[in-house]
Motif scaffolding. Structure first.
Motif, PDB file in Angstrom:
ATOM      1  N   UNK A   1       0.832  -1.214   0.000  1.00 40.76           N
ATOM      2  CA  UNK A   1       0.000   0.000   0.000  1.00 40.76           C
ATOM      3  C   UNK A   1       0.863   1.259   0.000  1.00 40.76           C
ATOM      4  N   UNK A   2       1.959   1.236   0.743  1.00 43.20           N
ATOM      5  CA  UNK A   2       2.856   2.391   0.728  1.00 43.20           C
ATOM      6  C   UNK A   2       3.403   2.606  -0.671  1.00 43.20           C
ATOM      7  N   UNK A   3       3.812   1.523  -1.318  1.00 44.47           N
ATOM      8  CA  UNK A   3       4.292   1.622  -2.694  1.00 44.47           C
ATOM      9  C   UNK A   3       3.190   2.204  -3.592  1.00 44.47           C
ATOM     10  N   UNK A   4       1.975   1.689  -3.454  1.00 44.80           N
ATOM     11  CA  UNK A   4       0.860   2.167  -4.283  1.00 44.80           C
ATOM     12  C   UNK A   4       0.632   3.663  -4.071  1.00 44.80           C
ATOM     13  N   UNK A   5       0.594   4.111  -2.811  1.00 45.02           N
ATOM     14  CA  UNK A   5       0.325   5.522  -2.524  1.00 45.02           C
ATOM     15  C   UNK A   5       1.449   6.427  -3.015  1.00 45.02           C
TER      16      UNK A   5
ATOM     17  N   UNK B   1      -7.574   5.187  -3.519  1.00 47.13           N
ATOM     18  CA  UNK B   1      -7.619   6.641  -3.358  1.00 47.13           C
ATOM     19  C   UNK B   1      -6.669   6.973  -2.215  1.00 47.13           C
ATOM     20  N   UNK B   2      -5.526   7.610  -2.494  1.00 47.21           N
ATOM     21  CA  UNK B   2      -4.590   7.914  -1.406  1.00 47.21           C
ATOM     22  C   UNK B   2      -5.219   8.914  -0.432  1.00 47.21           C
ATOM     23  N   UNK B   3      -5.292   8.521   0.840  1.00 44.44           N
ATOM     24  CA  UNK B   3      -5.869   9.400   1.854  1.00 44.44           C
ATOM     25  C   UNK B   3      -5.389   8.934   3.223  1.00 44.44           C
TER      26      UNK B   3
END
Length: 157
Positions: A12-16, A79-81
């Motif tokens: 998820x960190x990579x994705x964001x 959706x990065x949040x």
């Protein structure tokens, strides 16, 4: 939990941070029966023109029918949040705290073991062991050694 505990937060960190930017059209958002999580679906197009459809993560019910900017990574579009990052960050912190606590416990146990092995024991707890047997420091026998005869060799065949 070893390294597997960091898989989801790392992805998820990579994705964001580095996931491909995309524009998503959110078709619908609905919650299943009971306490099931919100599920939003729709289609998306990346900056390179690739398209996809399916579940879009990190959205709220009010995003249905809207166009939103998302990041697409190995687990799909997010959706990065702060809301979307709360779970992976919490898991990472919990995993890291557990790892640190386990490491500190192991280091302390190792130091304690080395100290106990280096200290002389109480006189009643010391045995002097030789090939003749074991005795206490004051010479009292504690155990004796008896040499057994060698076994008879087995007959061939």
């Amino acid at each position: 939990m070893q390294h597997g505990g960091l898989f989801w937060p790392a992805v998820l960190t990579y994705t964001f941070m580095a996931g491909e930017r995309a524009t998503a059209q959110v078709a619908e958002c609905h919650r299943g029966a009971g306490r099931s999580p919100l599920t939003c679906t729709g289609t998306w197009r990346t900056a390179h023109g690739d398209t996809g459809s399916g579940e879009i993560y990190g959205l709220s019910r009010s995003d249905a029918g809207r166009t939103v900017e998302v990041r697409v990574g190995p687990l799909g579009p997010y959706l990065p949040s702060l809301k979307a990052a709360a779970a992976p960050v919490s898991l990472s912190v919990a995993w890291l705290a557990s790892f640190i606590a386990l490491t500190v416990t192991q280091v302390r146990a190792g130091k304690r073991t080395r100290r106990l092995l280096a200290e002389p024991g109480a006189p009643g707890n010391v045995l002097i062991v030789t090939g003749e047997g074991a005795r206490t420091p004051d010479g009292r026998p504690s155990a004796s050694v008896v040499r057994l005869p060698l076994p008879v060799p087995a007959a061939p065949g």
